[in-house]
Design a protein around this motif. Structure first.
Motif, mmCIF file in Angstrom:
data_model
loop_
_atom_site.group_PDB
_atom_site.id
_atom_site.type_symbol
_atom_site.label_atom_id
_atom_site.label_comp_id
_atom_site.label_asym_id
_atom_site.label_seq_id
_atom_site.Cartn_x
_atom_site.Cartn_y
_atom_site.Cartn_z
ATOM 1 N N MET A 153 35.324 -5.993 -40.909
ATOM 2 C CA MET A 153 34.706 -6.393 -42.086
ATOM 3 C C MET A 153 34.035 -5.024 -42.869
ATOM 4 S SD MET A 153 33.442 -10.064 -41.506
ATOM 5 C CE MET A 153 32.901 -10.106 -43.254
ATOM 6 N N ILE A 154 33.885 -3.834 -42.030
ATOM 7 C CA ILE A 154 33.415 -2.936 -42.735
ATOM 8 C C ILE A 154 34.451 -2.434 -43.919
ATOM 9 C CG2 ILE A 154 33.172 -0.480 -42.502
ATOM 10 C CD1 ILE A 154 31.604 -1.084 -39.904
ATOM 11 N N ALA A 155 35.632 -2.708 -43.495
ATOM 12 C CA ALA A 155 36.663 -2.269 -44.624
ATOM 13 C C ALA A 155 36.293 -3.166 -45.977
ATOM 14 C CB ALA A 155 38.097 -2.763 -44.127
ATOM 15 N N SER A 156 35.846 -4.401 -45.757
ATOM 16 C CA SER A 156 35.397 -5.225 -47.035
ATOM 17 C C SER A 156 34.466 -4.263 -47.992
ATOM 18 C CB SER A 156 35.314 -6.679 -46.947
ATOM 19 O OG SER A 156 34.205 -6.616 -46.024
ATOM 20 N N ALA A 157 33.508 -3.936 -46.937
ATOM 21 C CA ALA A 157 32.428 -3.099 -48.010
ATOM 22 C C ALA A 157 32.713 -1.661 -48.408
ATOM 23 C CB ALA A 157 31.012 -2.846 -46.757
ATOM 24 N N VAL A 158 33.400 -1.243 -47.627
ATOM 25 C CA VAL A 158 34.201 0.226 -47.974
ATOM 26 C C VAL A 158 35.002 -0.050 -49.231
ATOM 27 C CG1 VAL A 158 35.673 2.104 -47.715
ATOM 28 C CG2 VAL A 158 33.898 1.296 -46.103
ATOM 29 N N ALA A 297 27.997 -1.974 -45.143
ATOM 30 C CA ALA A 297 28.905 -1.455 -44.002
ATOM 31 C C ALA A 297 27.898 -1.057 -42.800
ATOM 32 C CB ALA A 297 29.719 -0.131 -44.376
ATOM 33 N N LEU A 298 26.657 -0.425 -43.160
ATOM 34 C CA LEU A 298 26.071 -0.089 -42.047
ATOM 35 C C LEU A 298 25.516 -1.425 -41.443
ATOM 36 C CD1 LEU A 298 24.087 2.039 -40.412
ATOM 37 C CD2 LEU A 298 22.253 1.526 -42.401
ATOM 38 N N ALA A 299 25.080 -2.578 -42.026
ATOM 39 C CA ALA A 299 24.598 -3.620 -41.360
ATOM 40 C C ALA A 299 25.782 -4.477 -40.665
ATOM 41 C CB ALA A 299 24.184 -4.688 -42.685
ATOM 42 N N LEU A 300 27.162 -4.254 -41.246
ATOM 43 C CA LEU A 300 28.300 -4.797 -40.558
ATOM 44 C C LEU A 300 28.532 -4.150 -39.160
ATOM 45 C CD1 LEU A 300 30.578 -5.507 -43.496
ATOM 46 C CD2 LEU A 300 29.705 -7.263 -41.955
ATOM 47 N N TRP A 301 28.064 -2.919 -39.070
ATOM 48 C CA TRP A 301 28.254 -2.078 -37.937
ATOM 49 C C TRP A 301 27.024 -2.469 -36.957
ATOM 50 C CZ3 TRP A 301 24.613 1.572 -36.343
ATOM 51 C CH2 TRP A 301 25.076 2.387 -35.009
ATOM 52 N N TRP A 302 25.934 -2.617 -37.468
ATOM 53 C CA TRP A 302 24.475 -2.677 -36.511
ATOM 54 C C TRP A 302 24.360 -4.054 -35.926
ATOM 55 C CZ3 TRP A 302 19.982 -5.488 -36.303
ATOM 56 C CH2 TRP A 302 19.304 -4.989 -35.530
ATOM 57 N N VAL A 303 24.699 -5.084 -36.783
ATOM 58 C CA VAL A 303 24.371 -6.458 -36.377
ATOM 59 C C VAL A 303 25.321 -6.786 -34.945
ATOM 60 C CG1 VAL A 303 24.362 -9.220 -36.811
ATOM 61 C CG2 VAL A 303 23.373 -7.121 -38.432
ATOM 62 N N PRO A 304 26.526 -6.940 -35.082
ATOM 63 C CA PRO A 304 27.358 -7.146 -34.089
ATOM 64 C C PRO A 304 27.080 -6.313 -32.792
ATOM 65 C CG PRO A 304 28.709 -6.411 -35.664
ATOM 66 C CD PRO A 304 27.376 -6.358 -36.320
ATOM 67 N N ARG A 305 26.728 -4.893 -33.184
ATOM 68 C CA ARG A 305 26.582 -4.123 -32.166
ATOM 69 C C ARG A 305 25.270 -4.276 -31.605
ATOM 70 N NH1 ARG A 305 27.930 1.420 -30.959
ATOM 71 N NH2 ARG A 305 26.466 2.635 -29.971
ATOM 72 N N HIS A 306 24.361 -4.660 -32.207
ATOM 73 C CA HIS A 306 22.907 -5.156 -31.571
ATOM 74 C C HIS A 306 23.174 -6.564 -30.616
ATOM 75 C CE1 HIS A 306 19.042 -7.108 -31.538
ATOM 76 N NE2 HIS A 306 18.407 -5.796 -31.240
ATOM 77 N N ALA A 307 23.941 -7.393 -31.167
ATOM 78 C CA ALA A 307 24.308 -8.507 -30.404
ATOM 79 C C ALA A 307 25.093 -8.086 -29.066
ATOM 80 C CB ALA A 307 25.010 -9.630 -31.331
ATOM 81 N N ALA A 308 25.973 -7.451 -29.187
ATOM 82 C CA ALA A 308 26.564 -6.961 -28.035
ATOM 83 C C ALA A 308 25.843 -6.064 -26.656
ATOM 84 C CB ALA A 308 27.901 -6.093 -28.174
#
Length: 448
Positions: A153-158, A297-308
């Motif tokens: 989904m980062i691709a959607s932000a980019v 894009a930063l939020a899409l990277w951080w939120v699922p990474r934080h969850a994992a």
């Protein structure tokens, strides 16, 4: 070229996930980037297209929203076809058709043609986003999916950022070869989809079993892991995949998901108009609109990474969906009430990040209880029903703007919808978690 053995000392599981990620995600992300630009390019073409074709804001909104009607009607059948014919052929078909329709939009002659082509664009693209979500269930164990969806989904932000810069620049080509700037927006953004279809046919495997870059050990590990998850996780594979449309859990997720696309598309399509109201040129508008999508894009990277990384479970996992949505609602509301263009723009950046960052963990949920063709149909159903929120937004936002004569007041409507959706999401995801716990009990207690 034979698959490269995983490095000495590296865990087979880590090696497999890393290989699949590096080989698959950049390509899927590039395809989604192109798809999203073709979906959103109308927001930049609008800046000149409305005047050129004599459209009102309301007529434009209806035309833009017809994309979601075509999307809704064809998405479930498209995803069921994908499960049967494979991702490689079906994604190539989707890209060729959406690319052709996008190019044809550059030759729009009037309101009726605009309406027809936007509907056909939705029908052509139907199945791509949910198709990728389904494909990820065939490539990644559940623990990795939210992070992969986040990367995807980062691709959607980019795409929004690239589309902002490119859209503003293309409008500046007005008069080149006798075409208007808004026509160049559609022509230049539709051609890459057609070209990439050939790349997909050559590069993309249908599944792990046909991937030449996976070793036999990696394929076996992936097959064992995914099979174990399906057999031990209460997964359902309905005899008829369309029966998944009546699954109570699918219906609940579809109902609460509406608020996320509603806010996302309402903001994404209208943001260039809001920024133009600050008194900037088309080119400056395009470059300013890069900022909110980089934050997203930063939020899409951080939120699922934080969850994992935190091993979030239960309510903690639910809050990785609900929390960002509430932040997004607050950003939308504050953009209206706080003074100063810079402050308003900062609030909209936060709103975009929160609205999109709620989605990766949300989209990891259907894979916990659906499999096979049922997963393909169920994921598509959730996405197609949810994306009706885009249809609502594209009609409601310009209508509210026409009634209030304010570019920012429609953000209050989006904020209210997102806040209500976040509350309902908490209730539904908590109910699904309890349901999964009950279904796991028979598998957890086995006779000696």
């Amino acid at each position: 070229m034979p698959p490269t053995p995983f490095p000495a000392g590296e865990d087979l599981a880590a090696s497999t996930v890393r290989t699949v990620t590096l080989r698959l995600m950049p390509l899927l992300g590039l395809l989604y980037l192109i798809a999203y630009i073709d979906r959103q390019n109308v927001s930049y073409a609008k800046l000149e297209m409305v005047g050129s074709l004599g459209l009102s804001e309301t007529a434009y909104g209806l035309g833009a929203s017809l994309f979601f009607l075509g999307y809704f009607l064809f998405e479930v059948p498209a995803n069921v076809f994908l499960e049967r014919v494979g991702a490689r052929i079906w994604f190539a078909r989707i890209m060729i058709t959406w690319g052709i329709v996008t190019v044809l939009l550059g030759f729009t002659q009037g309101t009726a043609m605009f309406y027809v082509l936007r509907f056909l664009l939705g029908a052509a693209e139907a199945g791509f986003f949910p198709g990728v979500l389904f494909a990820l269930t065939l490539w990644f164990p559940h623990a990795h999916r939210a992070r992969m969806i986040g990367w995807f989904m980062i691709a959607s932000a980019v795409a929004n950022a690239v589309g902002a810069a490119v859209g503003g620049a293309l409008l500046g080509l007005n008069g080149l070869l006798g075409l208007q700037g808004w026509q160049w927006v559609f022509l230049a953004t539709g051609a890459p989809a057609i070209l990439m279809a050939a790349v997909v046919l050559v590069v993309l495997p249908d599944g792990p079993e046909t991937a030449p870059w996976l070793s036999r050990a990696q394929r076996d590990w992936l097959a064992r892991t995914l099979r174990a998850e399906r057999e031990d996780g209460g997964h359902v594979d309905h005899g008829n995949p369309f029966a998944a449309l009546l699954d109570r859990r699918v219906l609940m997720l579809a109902g609460v998901y509406i608020s996320l696309p509603l806010a996302a598309y309402g903001l994404g399509y209208w943001l260039p108009t809001v920024v133009k109201g600050f008194g900037v040129s088309n080119l400056t508008n395009g470059f300013l609109n890069i900022i909110p999508w980089m934050v997203t894009a930063l939020a899409l990277w951080w939120v699922p990474r934080h969850a994992a990384r935190t091993g979030a479970q239960g309510n903690a996992l639910t809050w990785h969906v609900v929390g960002p949505a509430l932040v997004g609602a607050a950003g939308l509301a504050l953009s209206v009430v706080l003074p100063g263009n810079a402050v308003k723009f900062a609030c909209l950046c936060v709103a975009a990040a929160g609205t999109f960052a709620a989605q990766p963990v949300f989209w990891s949920m259907p894979g916990t209880f659906l499999r096979g063709a049922s997963a393909a149909a169920g994921i598509a159903a959730i996405n197609s029903v949810g994306n009706l929120g885009g249809f609502v937004a594209q009609n409601a936002v310009p209508f509210i703007r026409d009634q209030t004569r304010s570019d920012l007041v429609p953000m209050l409507f989006l904020a209210a919808c997102l806040a209500v959706g976040a509350g309902l999401m908490f209730v539904v995801l908590s109910a699904l978690r309890r349901d999964a716990a009950r279904r796991a009990v028979p598998n957890a207690v086995r006779p000696a």
